[in-house]
Design a protein around this motif. Structure first.
Motif, PDB file in Angstrom:
ATOM      1  N   ARG A 157       0.655  -1.474   0.304  1.00  0.00           N
ATOM      2  CA  ARG A 157       0.421   0.037  -0.149  1.00  0.00           C
ATOM      3  C   ARG A 157       0.809   1.419  -0.003  1.00  0.00           C
ATOM      4  NH1 ARG A 157      -5.095  -0.450   4.195  1.00  0.00           N
ATOM      5  NH2 ARG A 157      -5.400  -2.060   2.213  1.00  0.00           N
ATOM      6  N   ILE A 158       1.797   0.988   1.070  1.00  0.00           N
ATOM      7  CA  ILE A 158       2.808   2.601   0.786  1.00  0.00           C
ATOM      8  C   ILE A 158       3.425   2.460  -0.970  1.00  0.00           C
ATOM      9  CG2 ILE A 158       5.103   3.369   1.823  1.00  0.00           C
ATOM     10  CD1 ILE A 158       3.624   1.911   4.015  1.00  0.00           C
ATOM     11  N   CYS A 159       4.006   2.242  -1.320  1.00  0.00           N
ATOM     12  CA  CYS A 159       4.370   1.576  -2.335  1.00  0.00           C
ATOM     13  C   CYS A 159       3.844   2.079  -3.183  1.00  0.00           C
ATOM     14  CB  CYS A 159       4.907   0.207  -2.766  1.00  0.00           C
ATOM     15  SG  CYS A 159       6.309  -0.327  -2.376  1.00  0.00           S
ATOM     16  N   ARG A 160       2.289   2.222  -3.138  1.00  0.00           N
ATOM     17  CA  ARG A 160       1.253   2.640  -4.653  1.00  0.00           C
ATOM     18  C   ARG A 160       0.969   3.714  -3.761  1.00  0.00           C
ATOM     19  NH1 ARG A 160      -1.794  -2.247  -2.985  1.00  0.00           N
ATOM     20  NH2 ARG A 160      -3.188  -1.553  -2.179  1.00  0.00           N
ATOM     21  N   ILE A 161       0.735   4.560  -2.527  1.00  0.00           N
ATOM     22  CA  ILE A 161       0.446   6.085  -2.147  1.00  0.00           C
ATOM     23  C   ILE A 161       2.201   6.654  -3.088  1.00  0.00           C
ATOM     24  CG2 ILE A 161       0.463   7.254  -0.468  1.00  0.00           C
ATOM     25  CD1 ILE A 161      -1.228   4.505   0.779  1.00  0.00           C
ATOM     26  N   LEU A 162       2.730   6.109  -3.135  1.00  0.00           N
ATOM     27  CA  LEU A 162       4.026   7.060  -3.221  1.00  0.00           C
ATOM     28  C   LEU A 162       4.176   7.163  -4.920  1.00  0.00           C
ATOM     29  CD1 LEU A 162       7.389   5.390  -0.667  1.00  0.00           C
ATOM     30  CD2 LEU A 162       6.009   7.468  -0.572  1.00  0.00           C
ATOM     31  N   GLY A 163       3.544   5.857  -5.193  1.00  0.00           N
ATOM     32  CA  GLY A 163       3.396   6.153  -6.519  1.00  0.00           C
ATOM     33  C   GLY A 163       4.722   4.996  -7.448  1.00  0.00           C
ATOM     34  N   PHE A 164       4.933   3.722  -6.777  1.00  0.00           N
ATOM     35  CA  PHE A 164       5.284   3.328  -7.263  1.00  0.00           C
ATOM     36  C   PHE A 164       4.337   2.387  -8.549  1.00  0.00           C
ATOM     37  CE2 PHE A 164       8.560   3.278  -3.501  1.00  0.00           C
ATOM     38  CZ  PHE A 164       9.100   4.385  -4.022  1.00  0.00           C
ATOM     39  N   ARG A 165       5.028   2.146  -9.541  1.00  0.00           N
ATOM     40  CA  ARG A 165       3.742   1.119 -10.252  1.00  0.00           C
ATOM     41  C   ARG A 165       4.596  -0.984 -10.407  1.00  0.00           C
ATOM     42  NH1 ARG A 165       1.244   3.380  -8.102  1.00  0.00           N
ATOM     43  NH2 ARG A 165      -0.231   5.509  -9.142  1.00  0.00           N
ATOM     44  N   ASP A 166       5.618  -0.491 -10.876  1.00  0.00           N
ATOM     45  CA  ASP A 166       6.944  -1.474 -10.782  1.00  0.00           C
ATOM     46  C   ASP A 166       6.866  -2.336  -9.827  1.00  0.00           C
ATOM     47  OD1 ASP A 166       8.006  -3.326 -12.336  1.00  0.00           O
ATOM     48  OD2 ASP A 166       9.198  -3.034 -12.704  1.00  0.00           O
ATOM     49  N   PHE A 167       5.503  -2.995  -9.155  1.00  0.00           N
ATOM     50  CA  PHE A 167       6.196  -4.112  -8.406  1.00  0.00           C
ATOM     51  C   PHE A 167       5.274  -5.145  -8.471  1.00  0.00           C
ATOM     52  CE2 PHE A 167       3.276  -0.407  -6.599  1.00  0.00           C
ATOM     53  CZ  PHE A 167       2.436  -1.124  -6.299  1.00  0.00           C
ATOM     54  N   THR A 171      11.075  -2.291  -0.236  1.00  0.00           N
ATOM     55  CA  THR A 171      11.323  -1.322   1.694  1.00  0.00           C
ATOM     56  C   THR A 171      12.750  -0.778   1.200  1.00  0.00           C
ATOM     57  OG1 THR A 171      11.024  -3.194   2.691  1.00  0.00           O
ATOM     58  CG2 THR A 171      12.447  -1.931   3.617  1.00  0.00           C
ATOM     59  N   LEU A 172      13.823  -0.679   0.174  1.00  0.00           N
ATOM     60  CA  LEU A 172      14.230   0.611   0.303  1.00  0.00           C
ATOM     61  C   LEU A 172      14.435   1.175  -0.652  1.00  0.00           C
ATOM     62  CD1 LEU A 172      17.663   1.115   1.360  1.00  0.00           C
ATOM     63  CD2 LEU A 172      18.259  -0.080  -1.337  1.00  0.00           C
ATOM     64  N   GLN A 173      12.946   0.856  -1.241  1.00  0.00           N
ATOM     65  CA  GLN A 173      12.824   2.523  -2.800  1.00  0.00           C
ATOM     66  C   GLN A 173      12.214   2.866  -2.046  1.00  0.00           C
ATOM     67  OE1 GLN A 173      11.095   0.081  -6.137  1.00  0.00           O
ATOM     68  NE2 GLN A 173      13.302  -0.918  -6.207  1.00  0.00           N
ATOM     69  N   CYS A 174      10.988   2.803  -0.834  1.00  0.00           N
ATOM     70  CA  CYS A 174      10.154   3.460   0.056  1.00  0.00           C
ATOM     71  C   CYS A 174      11.108   4.589   0.643  1.00  0.00           C
ATOM     72  CB  CYS A 174       9.340   2.882   1.167  1.00  0.00           C
ATOM     73  SG  CYS A 174       8.111   1.880  -0.406  1.00  0.00           S
ATOM     74  N   PHE A 175      11.965   3.920   1.524  1.00  0.00           N
ATOM     75  CA  PHE A 175      13.062   4.444   2.566  1.00  0.00           C
ATOM     76  C   PHE A 175      13.898   5.545   1.778  1.00  0.00           C
ATOM     77  CE2 PHE A 175      17.003   5.287   3.665  1.00  0.00           C
ATOM     78  CZ  PHE A 175      17.420   6.028   5.288  1.00  0.00           C
ATOM     79  N   VAL A 176      14.904   5.409   0.830  1.00  0.00           N
ATOM     80  CA  VAL A 176      15.074   6.487  -0.166  1.00  0.00           C
ATOM     81  C   VAL A 176      14.078   7.041  -0.336  1.00  0.00           C
ATOM     82  CG1 VAL A 176      16.686   6.990  -2.268  1.00  0.00           C
ATOM     83  CG2 VAL A 176      16.853   4.504  -1.277  1.00  0.00           C
ATOM     84  N   ALA A 177      13.249   6.945  -0.910  1.00  0.00           N
ATOM     85  CA  ALA A 177      11.678   7.799  -1.589  1.00  0.00           C
ATOM     86  C   ALA A 177      11.879   9.009  -0.133  1.00  0.00           C
ATOM     87  CB  ALA A 177      10.831   7.372  -2.030  1.00  0.00           C
ATOM     88  N   MET A 178      11.547   8.457   1.032  1.00  0.00           N
ATOM     89  CA  MET A 178      11.494   9.568   1.840  1.00  0.00           C
ATOM     90  C   MET A 178      12.310  10.205   2.111  1.00  0.00           C
ATOM     91  SD  MET A 178       7.741   7.417   3.902  1.00  0.00           S
ATOM     92  CE  MET A 178       9.478   6.296   4.134  1.00  0.00           C
ATOM     93  N   ALA A 179      13.316   9.501   2.522  1.00  0.00           N
ATOM     94  CA  ALA A 179      14.960   9.998   3.222  1.00  0.00           C
ATOM     95  C   ALA A 179      14.903  10.415   2.514  1.00  0.00           C
ATOM     96  CB  ALA A 179      15.290   8.649   4.026  1.00  0.00           C
ATOM     97  N   GLY A 180      15.698  10.525   1.052  1.00  0.00           N
ATOM     98  CA  GLY A 180      16.605  11.342  -0.101  1.00  0.00           C
ATOM     99  C   GLY A 180      15.269  12.495  -0.322  1.00  0.00           C
ATOM    100  N   GLY A 181      14.228  12.871  -0.207  1.00  0.00           N
ATOM    101  CA  GLY A 181      13.491  14.001  -0.259  1.00  0.00           C
ATOM    102  C   GLY A 181      13.581  15.242   1.055  1.00  0.00           C
ATOM    103  N   THR A 182      12.977  16.146   0.769  1.00  0.00           N
ATOM    104  CA  THR A 182      12.551  17.907   1.137  1.00  0.00           C
ATOM    105  C   THR A 182      11.764  17.162   2.789  1.00  0.00           C
ATOM    106  OG1 THR A 182      10.411  17.933   0.242  1.00  0.00           O
ATOM    107  CG2 THR A 182      11.765  18.896  -1.106  1.00  0.00           C
TER     108      THR A 182
END
Length: 395
Positions: free
Chosen positions: A317-327, A340-351
């Motif tokens: 669900r978090i992958c979908r909400i963050l906008g990932f599509r290929d999973f 999990t790493l992709q979700c982490f990097v998307a959040m921790a690497g942001g503003t």
């Protein structure tokens, strides 16, 4: 032109952006007021010719959280204010050095948390950021201590991940066990990011225990559907040795942040396997600049902080909400670690957290956007939602 700042006693700390904008000029002699107001205008501050930009990517100021009331503020450092007043005088823009702002406006560093730099390339970006923080502070009134703690963790993680000192390893891991006996570990997956100098390195893997039974009744069986490389079957003994070697080696090179999507069962499984590298794992984050230790990061809590809702959500669900599509094929340990790493990097690497929330879901300030609400309403499906595990119904 290089300006040499004279040494004089000064209180070190920060000033609110709004106090400098609207109050500083009131302390100035009349022949300096208009010059200072013009300099502090957003269009001037973000101009490439402005000395605070100095040919860089934009105006860099600061953002911090007031410990007293949890309000988020844009800030100037006292060093920046000192530089501005001397630069204006040395360049002949003001006939005398402008007095420093009144002492009532200085904020000592110990009264702030999560101080982080922000860069603005245009006056519109700067104005929008200030408006967004006004909205965010209104939303935060009445936020309970639990949510505030998660928000502070989010900002601390984000600050450490983006720190210029790239000595840490950030490693997402996941384990799967048999649905009828959770002591039977069937899979281990990992996905990590680390740096050699400033060069980013990625590594991932999926290891299974040969001869163990498959799931498929209460938990989806995706063991044979690893999407990011080859699956390596091992004996239980060899699996334990490889996990221990992997994590011990990562911990030896610097601080190791183990990223879980809910660490409870995974840490229990690692302890069941007697993995020595995690015997001293810490659930509180270190101070910036740490050089050793193994630390736990939970993407569920990071996302709850970003979203502003305590309800924990599953990985799919978090992958979908963050906008990932290929999973696809969750409950494969290697896939889950990678997602999990992709979700982490998307959040921790942001503003910063509130700016990031506004960027991701701008359609409904102060509330979740319609597409996210629809996401919650979607019925979870076994094949693509790691939330799905209903022990009362067969798969």
């Amino acid at each position: 032109m290089t300006v040499t700042v004279e040494k004089e006693p000064a209180v070190v700390g920060y000033y609110r952006y709004t106090d400098i904008m609207f109050e500083w000029h009131k302390t100035c002699p009349e022949d300096c007021v208009e010059q200072l107001k013009a300099f502090m205008y957003p269009g001037c501050l973000t101009s490439p010719e402005n000395p605070l930009v100095d040919g860089g990517e934009g105006l860099e100021i600061w953002q911090g959280v007031m410990r007293a009331n949890n309000e988020i503020r844009l800030l100037y450092s006292s060093a920046q204010i000192e530089y501005i007043r001397y630069w204006l005088y040395e360049m002949g823009i003001t006939p005398q050095k402008i007095p420093i702002p009144r002492s009532q406006y200085i904020i000592p560093e110990d009264q702030l948390s999560n101080i982080t730099p922000r860069v603005f390339k245009s006056d519109s970006e700067l104005k929008k950021a200030q408006k967004d923080l006004v909205k965010a502070n209104k939303r935060l009134k009445g936020v309970d201590s639990g949510m505030q703690a998660m928000r502070e963790t989010f900002e601390k993680v984000r600050k450490m991940y983006q720190a210029p000192e790239k000595n840490a390893t950030w490693c997402a891991i996941d384990l799967e066990d048999w649905e009828y006996d959770h002591k039977i570990i069937t899979e281990f997956g990992y996905s990590l990011v680390q740096w050699e100098g400033q060069e980013e390195k990625r590594e991932r893997g999926h290891w299974t225990v040969a001869g163990t039974p498959h799931n498929g009744v209460y938990v989806p069986d995706a063991r044979d559907y690893y999407h990011f490389g080859d699956t390596v079957p091992l004996s239980r003994k060899d699996l334990i040795a490889k996990i221990d070697t992997l994590l011990s080696g990562l911990a030896e090179r610097g601080p190791l942040f183990l990223i879980f999507h809910d660490p409870t069962s995974d840490i229990k499984d690692l302890n069941l396997l007697h993995i020595s590298a995690i015997k001293d794992i810490r659930h509180t984050l270190p101070d910036p600049g740490t050089t050793t230790g193994v630390y736990c990061v939970d993407t569920r809590r990071l996302f709850s902080a970003l979203e502003g809702i305590k309800e924990p959500k599953g990985l799919a669900r978090i992958c979908r909400i963050l906008g990932f599509r290929d999973f696809s094929h969750f409950h494969n340990a290697g896939n889950d670690a990678e997602y999990t790493l992709q979700c982490f990097v998307a959040m921790a690497g942001g503003t910063p957290i509130d700016a990031q929330r506004e960027e991701r879901w701008p359609t409904r300030p102060g509330d979740l956007p319609p597409n996210v609400k629809r996401e919650y309403a979607r019925e979870s499906r076994p094949e693509d939602d790691s939330d799905w595990e209903d022990p009362s119904q067969p798969f």
